[in-house]
Design an enzyme around this catalytic site. Structure first.
Site, PDB file in Angstrom:
ATOM      1  N   HIS A   1       0.897  -1.301   0.009  1.00  7.35           N
ATOM      2  CA  HIS A   1      -0.021  -0.095   0.015  1.00  7.35           C
ATOM      3  C   HIS A   1       1.111   1.058  -0.076  1.00  7.35           C
ATOM      4  O   HIS A   1       1.996   1.191   0.333  1.00  7.35           O
ATOM      5  CB  HIS A   1      -0.984  -0.029   1.172  1.00  7.35           C
ATOM      6  CG  HIS A   1      -1.948   1.107   1.269  1.00  7.35           C
ATOM      7  ND1 HIS A   1      -1.697   2.323   1.871  1.00  7.35           N
ATOM      8  CD2 HIS A   1      -3.281   0.949   1.020  1.00  7.35           C
ATOM      9  CE1 HIS A   1      -2.854   2.881   1.627  1.00  7.35           C
ATOM     10  NE2 HIS A   1      -3.675   2.078   1.633  1.00  7.35           N
TER      11      HIS A   1
ATOM     12  N   ASP B   1       3.058  -4.918   8.022  1.00  9.72           N
ATOM     13  CA  ASP B   1       1.653  -4.056   7.958  1.00  9.72           C
ATOM     14  C   ASP B   1       0.595  -4.985   8.058  1.00  9.72           C
ATOM     15  O   ASP B   1       0.456  -5.912   7.194  1.00  9.72           O
ATOM     16  CB  ASP B   1       1.924  -3.481   6.769  1.00  9.72           C
ATOM     17  CG  ASP B   1       0.435  -2.600   6.370  1.00  9.72           C
ATOM     18  OD1 ASP B   1      -0.347  -2.933   7.042  1.00  9.72           O
ATOM     19  OD2 ASP B   1       0.366  -2.220   5.174  1.00  9.72           O
TER      20      ASP B   1
ATOM     21  N   GLN C   1      -4.488  -5.546   6.564  1.00  8.45           N
ATOM     22  CA  GLN C   1      -5.588  -6.275   6.030  1.00  8.45           C
ATOM     23  C   GLN C   1      -5.552  -7.841   6.275  1.00  8.45           C
ATOM     24  O   GLN C   1      -6.378  -8.725   5.965  1.00  8.45           O
ATOM     25  CB  GLN C   1      -5.076  -6.056   4.380  1.00  8.45           C
ATOM     26  CG  GLN C   1      -5.311  -5.142   3.610  1.00  8.45           C
ATOM     27  CD  GLN C   1      -6.540  -4.747   3.463  1.00  8.45           C
ATOM     28  OE1 GLN C   1      -7.673  -5.490   3.550  1.00  8.45           O
ATOM     29  NE2 GLN C   1      -6.977  -3.284   3.531  1.00  8.45           N
TER      30      GLN C   1
ATOM     31  N   LYS D   1     -10.373  -1.401   9.891  1.00 12.92           N
ATOM     32  CA  LYS D   1     -10.545  -2.744   9.141  1.00 12.92           C
ATOM     33  C   LYS D   1     -10.836  -4.112   9.978  1.00 12.92           C
ATOM     34  O   LYS D   1     -10.748  -4.968   9.419  1.00 12.92           O
ATOM     35  CB  LYS D   1      -9.051  -2.887   8.638  1.00 12.92           C
ATOM     36  CG  LYS D   1      -8.491  -1.569   7.761  1.00 12.92           C
ATOM     37  CD  LYS D   1      -9.210  -1.600   6.443  1.00 12.92           C
ATOM     38  CE  LYS D   1      -9.038  -0.463   5.649  1.00 12.92           C
ATOM     39  NZ  LYS D   1      -7.624  -0.447   5.118  1.00 12.92           N
TER      40      LYS D   1
ATOM     41  N   CYS E   1      -5.006   2.609  -3.578  1.00  9.15           N
ATOM     42  CA  CYS E   1      -3.771   2.959  -3.012  1.00  9.15           C
ATOM     43  C   CYS E   1      -2.392   2.197  -3.140  1.00  9.15           C
ATOM     44  O   CYS E   1      -1.621   1.846  -2.053  1.00  9.15           O
ATOM     45  CB  CYS E   1      -3.764   3.447  -1.681  1.00  9.15           C
ATOM     46  SG  CYS E   1      -5.103   4.813  -1.448  1.00  9.15           S
TER      47      CYS E   1
END
Length: 568
Positions: free
Chosen positions: A281, A358, A361, A384, A522
């Site tokens: 991202h 990260d 997600q 999220k 993104c």
């Protein structure tokens, strides 16, 4: 006011009537011991603000003082007594439904735990916890626990992982869009909030709303405990070893920037190397570009194959003794690829590199264990994972956070301020300057409570079955090409449709009440890796159903004029 009156605003499933009584003396003992005496506050960091001679230690007159002084911004500034952290809740043999818990996590078992021997800078609130007549004699379990009837029993051994009944807990899914039932397949952008989270936010504003840590009154005690109880829930959710490793931020983007501006500036130098992947991202690209530009470091990119999976052999080739940081996603937001995170982290550590993972997600789709992963930093956003927007988490290993300087200065993150120097709080407080997003942190804790009622293993299994079903049906549509076909995926079904612009597909689906994302998500580099500028991206959550996917499939057949050859 009676206990029942106090909780009259709560829905029926939060009733305390059937819970067993608890000895009030035991509650009083637990409350008294919940926050311990302050530590001596040694090994503090100092910020030199002038060339004036700096004393070797804080004058005794400035220690162990609680003051509320009006700041330039009009807020209260609290000068805490030296020392920080939380004392572990003593084992008083309390467990099960009889454990005394209070609104918003006040004295929830484990709330605010730290390492043994560490003590609370907020113990001045103890009197307000102990003598709050509304909560002193509560005799039941957490008012935000869920009735077993809300979560039907599922025999996992039978293979029945269907969690579609959970959608009834999400009121927005009853919305009508263009006269049709809303089909929400834009979960990679944001997830919806269960009623339990909405209720928890409402309860906070009705009964607990206050600034935290620095106010010596009842609502400050409630708000502080609710906030710190949420930190404890996140610690357990990620299997971190301590709440001192959990920093509240606005979201994953802010968490990454925090690391870049603190750890990065301290540890990245000229000709050092930072590795990221093609899958990232923009939020895990731009901060590192900025840092490399400032420091004269080099940014290198790990390639992916035609399915969208990391090429491990190329990753190993790129790792060198110059690699200072590896920052990569656990799950691609554009493709759904699940990266081999544990293997990549192990390889990076062999080269002496620090790793940021990260998880924005990942946290809503699978169990996460930061100790097993052994990542040095882990970031995610609350919205999220069925929590409010504007709240997120940075996990950092304690030894690393303790060496990092703050990136913002102000109230809450300080122990003592003079015109000559500032003494910072230890982590995590040193990274939480000013008034944080208190209510939404509490909401994030409620979202984690909600997920824990199902279990992330069950959620992962159910979503995997949805993903397989959706992939199979989408592949049947003439002219449709799936983008991102790695064997290990989570929750994302990106595609392009021959003869149609992605924005036109998204617009048509919206007319049918179906919400998907159309665009570059993104993540322009990874789409350009496949020769694209955009895709249509349906994305899944555990409140989705096969019927949602069927609605998507029918609409796509309608769009291409071939409904008679597709499912009815």
């Amino acid at each position: 006011m009676s206990t029942n009156d106090f909780f009259s605003d709560l829905p029926g499933e939060f009733s305390r009537k059937d819970s067993p009584p608890v000895d009030p003396n035991l509650i009083a003992e637990w409350s008294k011991k919940f926050f311990g005496p302050l530590s001596s506050g040694s090994n503090v960091d100092e910020l030199v603000l002038s060339s004036s001679k700096i004393p070797n230690e804080i004058p005794a007159s400035s220690q162990n003082v609680i003051s509320q002084e009006e700041s330039a911004s009009g807020g209260n500034s609290w000068t805490p007594r030296s020392g920080a952290g939380y004392t572990r809740v003593p084992d008083l043999g309390l467990s099960g439904a009889g454990v005394p818990t209070f609104p918003g996590g006040l004295n929830v078992p484990g709330a605010g735990q730290g390492l043994p021997g560490q003590n609370s800078p907020f113990s001045f609130l103890d009197d307000f916890r102990s003598f709050d007549s509304k909560v002193q004699n509560l005799q039941v379990s957490d008012p935000f626990s869920f009735s077993p009837s809300l979560v039907p029993s599922v025999d996992i051994s039978s293979g029945n992982f269907d969690l579609s009944y959970a959608r009834k807990d999400f009121p927005i899914l009853e919305e009508k869009v263009n006269g049709r039932n809303l089909v929400w397949l834009d979960n990679a952008a944001t997830t919806h909030k269960p009623q339990a989270v909405i209720d928890r936010l409402s309860y906070f504003y009705k009964h607990e709303n206050s600034n935290i840590h620095r106010g010596a009154h009842t609502l400050a005690a409630r708000a502080t405990d609710a906030y710190e109880a949420a930190r404890e829930k996140i610690k357990n959710f990620l299997n971190s070893s301590s709440t001192e490793e959990i920093v509240f931020v606005r979201g994953a983007t802010e968490a990454i920037n925090l690391v870049a501006q603190t750890w990065g500036r301290q540890n990245i130098g000229k000709d050092d190397e930072i590795l990221i992947s093609w899958l990232e991202h923009h939020a895990n690209i731009v901060p590192w570009q900025m840092l490399c530009s400032e420091k004269g470091a080099k940014l290198k990119v790990i390639p992916v194959d035609e399915t969208g999976q990391i090429i491990l052999s190329e990753y190993q080739r790129l790792l060198t003794p110059k690699t200072r940081l590896v920052a990569f996603t656990q799950v691609s937001n554009a493709l759904g690829t699940v990266t081999p995170a544990q293997t990549m982290i192990e390889l990076a550590h062999k080269q002496g590199a620090t790793v940021l993972l990260d998880g924005a997600q990942a946290v809503s789709h699978m169990p996460v264990d930061v100790q097993v992963l052994d990542c040095d930093f882990y970031v995610f956003s609350g919205h999220k994972v069925f929590a409010p927007t504007g709240i997120g988490v940075l996990f950092g290993k304690k030894g690393i956070l303790d060496q990092m300087t703050p990136w913002q200065g102000g109230g809450n993150m300080i122990q003592d301020v003079t015109f000559e120097r500032t003494v910072y709080q230890p982590a995590p407080f040193r990274f939480e300057a000013g008034t944080g997003n208190i209510a939404d942190a509490v909401g994030l804790g409620a979202a984690i409570d909600y997920l824990n009622k199902f279990g992330m293993v069950r959620i992962a299994e159910y979503e995997h079955s949805l993903l397989e079903y959706g992939t199979k049906e989408l592949k049947k549509i003439p002219g449709l090409k799936m983008i991102g076909t790695a064997p290990d995926k989570a929750g994302v079904l990106s595609f392009v449709l021959e003869g149609f612009k992605t924005e036109d597909v998204g617009r048509y689906l919206a007319q049918e009440g179906i919400a998907v994302r159309s665009g570059h998500h993104c993540a322009q580099p990874i789409l350009r890796r496949f020769g694209l500028e955009s895709t249509v991206r349906p994305s899944l959550a555990f409140y989705n159903t096969c019927e949602d996917i069927d609605a998507l499939i029918r609409a796509l057949y309608d769009l291409i004029g071939g409904r008679t050859s597709g499912p009815l």
